[in-house]
Design an enzyme around this catalytic site. Structure first.
Site: not given
Ligand SMILES: Cc1cc2nc3c(=O)[nH]c(=O)nc-3n(C[C@H](O)[C@H](O)[C@H](O)COP(=O)(O)OP(=O)(O)OC[C@H]3O[C@@H](n4cnc5c(N)ncnc54)[C@H](O)[C@@H]3O)c2cc1C
Length: 520
Positions: A274, A112, A337, A228, A372
């Protein structure tokens, strides 16, 4: 499910990954009551859980990736605990029955964004959280000392002589009560419901943080909310998450004029970090002449059979809303998110209040820093849930106390005041407009003033929903105050009036307690 008793050894607020994992640890030392404010539900993950378990991986690489994502602000000791405990927590889940995806007999590891190795475990494709939750609940049910109670809404902590002595609650019939306990764990999850656009479930109203704050605990890093970039945006549909993996497979982002806009914002195009993608989308929405603008995620150029096989849950969910993602464009907007901040704890889950512990998304150990790393939060729930459980067990010196303190107010489940939902909506829209993806001092001050004006309307909650409104208000103020105090941009916190890092002043965590806010 069992009902909450009047006293026990341990109360765990929250029946998610963190709460259940802690309860399993606690069961060998005494009676454990796990409270959920609604029905038991898994977390709606689409990604997986990270652990350096593959032959090509190393714990030190997982650590480095976690620190890089945190943009200088991770607590290195917490991040080290996370990655070092990970293999043991995963092995244990497998022993308890978690079916992670395998190729033959070997676990398969996916990649990811921002992970330098293939280290993401999945279960049943995109249902990892659900499978872990299933395993933990099944394990908890084998342990007689654990009672899991649904529809028990914790309203506040009982504090006596400066120590947490249990919780006040309201059950589904509107009856109030309290449970006396020797210690309490907050594992109440996130706070996405502070915002009108969120991927989070309705339970994520920041109750744990608000309760802990009211009781005088230290709260940390609240300015860091991860947005997000791609959530489904349709009237009357929840903001369903559309995983980064879609862009990883080659999906494009298009504006209303059908232009692929990401290449003009970042050399990595749709695969930019992101926060960069979220800000780019926001800009496209702002310059659009449309009244309720969206941008689109476009998978129509990808092979339909591959898309259906790779993203079964996303395909079927969008299909429910008449969108066939193999032939139609998907309308999207960013959404709140994940909360990096929360109740401040040490590496054993201890907060600044005696006998109060916290774990999972409600807590902040500093493990995520300012941002994160994907797939680290289920892991955080497991690792720090287990650690907090162990510490509570070891510190079981004080027997269950009689909770004598009175609740803040008399609660009831009476009719919901007609203006309440409007009030919640007003706060959520305010947070989105003024304390959202792009911030500045003037807007943050406006948000704080506006929220302060609303204080009398949330001051005396009488029922569950008004308690949630009060908690959204409290947590919202904490986010806004912390964001105003951090006069720099870092990780998920972006201010146009201070667009660079200021390491000299702000390479520190924000801490709020009562009216004070400081950096340490
Ligand atoms: C759409 C989506 C996808 C995600 N995908 C991933 C992923 O792929 N990988 C990953 O690592 N992370 C992912 N995350 C993040 C991760 O799912 C969460 O951070 C994690 O599940 C939080 O676990 P928790 O145990 O802290 O809380 P939760 O699982 O949120 O549980 C909170 C519990 O607290 C209870 N509760 C709350 N308030 C009260 C109250 N007042 N009284 C009583 N009970 C209360 C709730 O009823 C619930 O049982 C995703 C999140 C979302 C929203």
């Amino acid at each position: 499910m069992e009902c909450a008793p009047a006293e026990t050894d341990f109360v765990v607020i929250g029946a998610g990954i963190a709460g259940l994992r802690a309860a399993i640890e606690l069961a060998s030392a005494g009676r454990v009551v796990v409270l959920a404010k609604r029905e038991l539900k898994d977390s709606a993950t689409q990604g997986g859980i990270a652990a350096a378990l593959s032959d090509e991986d190393e714990i030190s690489l997982h650590l480095q990736d976690t620190l890089n994502a945190g943009d200088g602000l991770c607590n290195p000791e917490a991040a080290r605990a996370l990655v070092e405990d990970a293999p043991e927590r995963i092995e244990e889940l497998i022993q308890w029955g978690t079916e992670f995806d395998r190729g033959g007999t070997k676990l398969t590891f996916g990649r990811e964004g921002a992970h330098s190795r293939n280290r993401i475990l999945h279960a049943h494709g995109d249902s990892t959280g659900r499978e872990i939750f299933r395993t933990l609940l099944a394990k908890a049910k084998t342990l007689k000392q654990i009672s899991v109670c649904e529809f028990e809404f914790t309203t506040d902590l009982c504090i006596e002589d400066g120590r947490v002595r249990g919780v006040h609650l309201i059950n589904s019939s509107g009856e109030t009560g309290h449970i006396a306990a020797s210690s309490v764990l907050l594992a109440s999850g996130g706070m996405g419901q502070l915002y009108c656009n969120t991927t989070n479930p309705p339970v994520a109203t920041g109750d744990g943080v608000a309760m802990a704050f009211r009781s005088g605990a230290e709260i940390s890093d609240m300015e860091f909310i991860q947005f997000h970039p791609t959530a489904l945006y349709l009237k009357n549909a929840p903001r369903f998450l559309l995983s980064e993996a879609l862009r990883g497979e080659g999906a494009y982002l298009r504006n209303l004029e059908m232009h692929r806009f990401m290449p003009k914002y970042h050399p990595m195009g749709e695969l930019a970090p992101r926060d960069v993608v979220a800000r780019a989308i926001l800009h496209e929405l702002e310059v659009s002449p449309a009244k309720d603008p969206v941008v689109y995620l476009d998978l129509t150029h990808l092979k339909a059979s591959h898309v259906k096989a790779r993203f079964p849950r996303i395909y079927s969910t969008c299909f429910q809303y008449n969108i066939d993602i193999t032939t139609d464009l998907i309308p999207i907007r960013p959404a709140a998110h994940y909360a990096m901040g929360g109740v401040r704890t040490d590496l054993q889950g201890r907060t600044s209040l005696p006998a109060l512990y916290a774990a999972g998304e409600a807590a902040t150990t500093g493990v995520h820093g300012a941002n994160r790393l994907a797939s680290n939060s289920l892991l955080e729930g497991l690792v720090f849930g287990a650690r907090a459980g162990r510490k509570m067990r070891d510190e079981l010196r004080h027997g269950p106390a009689k909770a004598r303190s009175k609740p803040r107010v008399a609660y009831s489940n009476g009719p919901v005041d007609a203006g309440l939902e409007e009030l919640v909506r007003e706060m959520q829209e305010l947070m989105w407009d003024e304390v959202g993806i792009v911030r500045d001092g003037a807007r943050l001050k406006r948000a704080i003033e506006h929220l302060e004006k609303l204080t009398p309307r949330v001051a005396h909650p009488k029922m569950r929903r008004s308690c949630e409104a009060s908690n959204i208000h409290t947590a919202g103020l904490l986010v806004a105050r912390s964001a105003l105090a951090r006069e720099e941009s870092r990780g998920a916190h972006y201010r146009i009036d201070f667009s660079a890092h200021d390491d000299k002043k702000f390479l520190k965590h924000s801490i709020v307690k009562g009216d004070s806010i400081w950096f340490a």
